[in-house]
Design a protein around this motif. Structure first.
Motif, mmCIF file in Angstrom:
data_model
loop_
_atom_site.group_PDB
_atom_site.id
_atom_site.type_symbol
_atom_site.label_atom_id
_atom_site.label_comp_id
_atom_site.label_asym_id
_atom_site.label_seq_id
_atom_site.Cartn_x
_atom_site.Cartn_y
_atom_site.Cartn_z
ATOM 1 N N GLU B 44 0.811 -1.217 0.000
ATOM 2 C CA GLU B 44 0.000 0.000 0.000
ATOM 3 C C GLU B 44 0.843 1.264 0.000
ATOM 4 O O GLU B 44 0.438 2.286 -0.558
ATOM 5 C CB GLU B 44 -0.925 0.035 1.237
ATOM 6 N N ILE B 45 2.009 1.204 0.641
ATOM 7 C CA ILE B 45 2.882 2.379 0.763
ATOM 8 C C ILE B 45 3.166 2.995 -0.593
ATOM 9 O O ILE B 45 3.209 4.217 -0.738
ATOM 10 C CB ILE B 45 4.223 1.992 1.445
ATOM 11 N N TRP B 46 3.337 2.132 -1.636
ATOM 12 C CA TRP B 46 3.714 2.634 -2.943
ATOM 13 C C TRP B 46 2.516 2.937 -3.834
ATOM 14 O O TRP B 46 2.671 3.272 -5.000
ATOM 15 C CB TRP B 46 4.687 1.657 -3.624
ATOM 16 N N LYS B 47 1.305 2.800 -3.257
ATOM 17 C CA LYS B 47 0.115 3.081 -4.076
ATOM 18 C C LYS B 47 -0.493 4.442 -3.764
ATOM 19 O O LYS B 47 -1.391 4.897 -4.472
ATOM 20 C CB LYS B 47 -0.951 2.006 -3.825
ATOM 21 N N THR B 48 -0.031 5.072 -2.689
ATOM 22 C CA THR B 48 -0.652 6.336 -2.298
ATOM 23 C C THR B 48 0.346 7.266 -1.621
ATOM 24 O O THR B 48 1.352 6.823 -1.085
ATOM 25 C CB THR B 48 -1.827 6.077 -1.338
ATOM 26 N N ASN B 49 0.026 8.601 -1.653
ATOM 27 C CA ASN B 49 0.859 9.580 -0.955
ATOM 28 C C ASN B 49 0.446 9.741 0.497
ATOM 29 O O ASN B 49 1.106 10.426 1.262
ATOM 30 C CB ASN B 49 0.733 10.965 -1.609
ATOM 31 N N SER B 50 -0.697 9.128 0.891
ATOM 32 C CA SER B 50 -1.199 9.346 2.252
ATOM 33 C C SER B 50 -0.363 8.605 3.266
ATOM 34 O O SER B 50 0.275 7.601 2.964
ATOM 35 C CB SER B 50 -2.627 8.832 2.397
#
Lengths: 191, 131
Positions: B44-50
């Motif tokens: 998930e870390i690499w799928k979003t800037n949040s």
């Protein structure tokens, strides 16, 4: 009469400083030159000294990343190479040196290499390198800070400081070489 | 249960509200679930800037919510369906506490956080948002 002791509040009870405080240039340079002299003892080569300076900067980079992004109040992380480097060039530089770095460019032949240019690196203001120290650049300290920032955000790389003086300017270029792991991830994210 | 996980997948901090003797097996099971969920978080870390990643995994009736700081320290909360708002607020408050602890230049970023003041504040935050 009873003795009154003033208990200092614990760090977790104090607010995170807003980062507007400044330190005198001479005080900083004095401290920096002491650090360079201290690190000189017990190293045998220029690259060792640059390595130690870089190590000294690494931990600062990790902490600066958290602080700088926290102060931005955006709760956003960067996950792509170029925005991450822009964060370094703009936000990190402004926080540390009061102004953005001069420019960011990608190497023409390798897409895994980027360069951040700084016309007058603050840390080298009062540093003069004797001829027998060759091409030592004490801004390796700043290269270490950049490395700490990028590495802790999972952009593993090598960062080195290179002097390329132009006229009277003591220009320094920070060369950032990302690992294949980063480039592969970038390609996956683009494609 | 709340966990702070370091860069080497090592626990830096752990807090579980109620600890009765019979829950010891449950505690180990929880740790196992959280550890297994780390892979989902890393994706998930690499799928979003949040920083707030919401729910990353589910086990039976339990849910794992995650939050990632700028230097990729992972906060994991194993719970049974608390509101997104309260979970996010809790994470934000702990993030600020974490920054106060880690900016200490003598703080080993890979070592467990042992500050009692930090522990007190995390427990207070948990009470504030989860009661």
């Amino acid at each position: 009469t009873t003795l009154q002791t003033r208990t200092k509040p614990n760090i977790v009870d104090r607010p995170v400083p807003r980062g507007k405080s400044e330190v005198g240039l001479s005080a900083f340079c004095f401290l920096f030159s002491s650090m360079v002299q201290y690190l000189q003892t017990g190293v045998n080569s220029i690259s060792d000294l640059e390595g130690k300076l870089s190590e000294a900067g690494y931990g600062i980079g990790v902490r600066m990343l958290e602080i700088v992004i926290y102060r931005d109040r955006s709760c956003k992380r960067e996950i792509r190479v170029v925005p991450m480097l822009s964060l370094v060039k703009e936000t990190l530089w402004k926080s540390m040196f009061g102004k953005a770095a001069d420019s960011l460019e990608r190497a023409s032949d390798k897409d895994s290499e980027y360069m951040i240019h700084d016309r007058e690196p603050l840390v080298n203001t009062y540093i003069s390198v004797p001829k027998d120290f060759g091409n030592l650049n004490c801004a390796s300290f700043v290269a270490g800070i950049i490395h700490g920032v990028l590495d802790s955000a999972d952009f593993p790389c090598h960062v080195s400081a290179h002097s390329n003086p132009m006229g009277s300017e003591a220009r320094t270029t920070y060369l950032v070489k990302f690992t294949e792991e980063v480039m592969e991830r970038e390609r996956r994210m683009t494609g | 249960s709340f966990y702070i996980v370091g860069k080497k997948d090592n626990p830096l901090y752990e807090y579980t509200p109620s600890q009765k003797k019979e829950d010891l097996n449950l505690l180990q099971q929880n740790q196992f679930f959280v550890h297994a969920a780390l892979d989902m978080v890393d994706e998930e870390i690499w799928k979003t800037n949040s920083m707030y990643l919401k729910t990353v995994d589910k086990f039976n009736d339990k849910v794992i919510s995650a939050y990632v700081t700028a230097s990729h320290i992972r906060f994991m909360l194993l719970h049974e369906g608390k509101s997104e708002e309260s979970v996010k607020s809790f994470f934000l408050e702990v993030h600020e506490l974490y920054i106060k602890i880690m900016t200490n230049p003598l703080c080993d970023l890979d070592a467990p956080i042992v500050s009692p003041a930090f522990d007190t504040k995390v427990r207070a935050a948990a009470r504030k948002y989860f009661q």
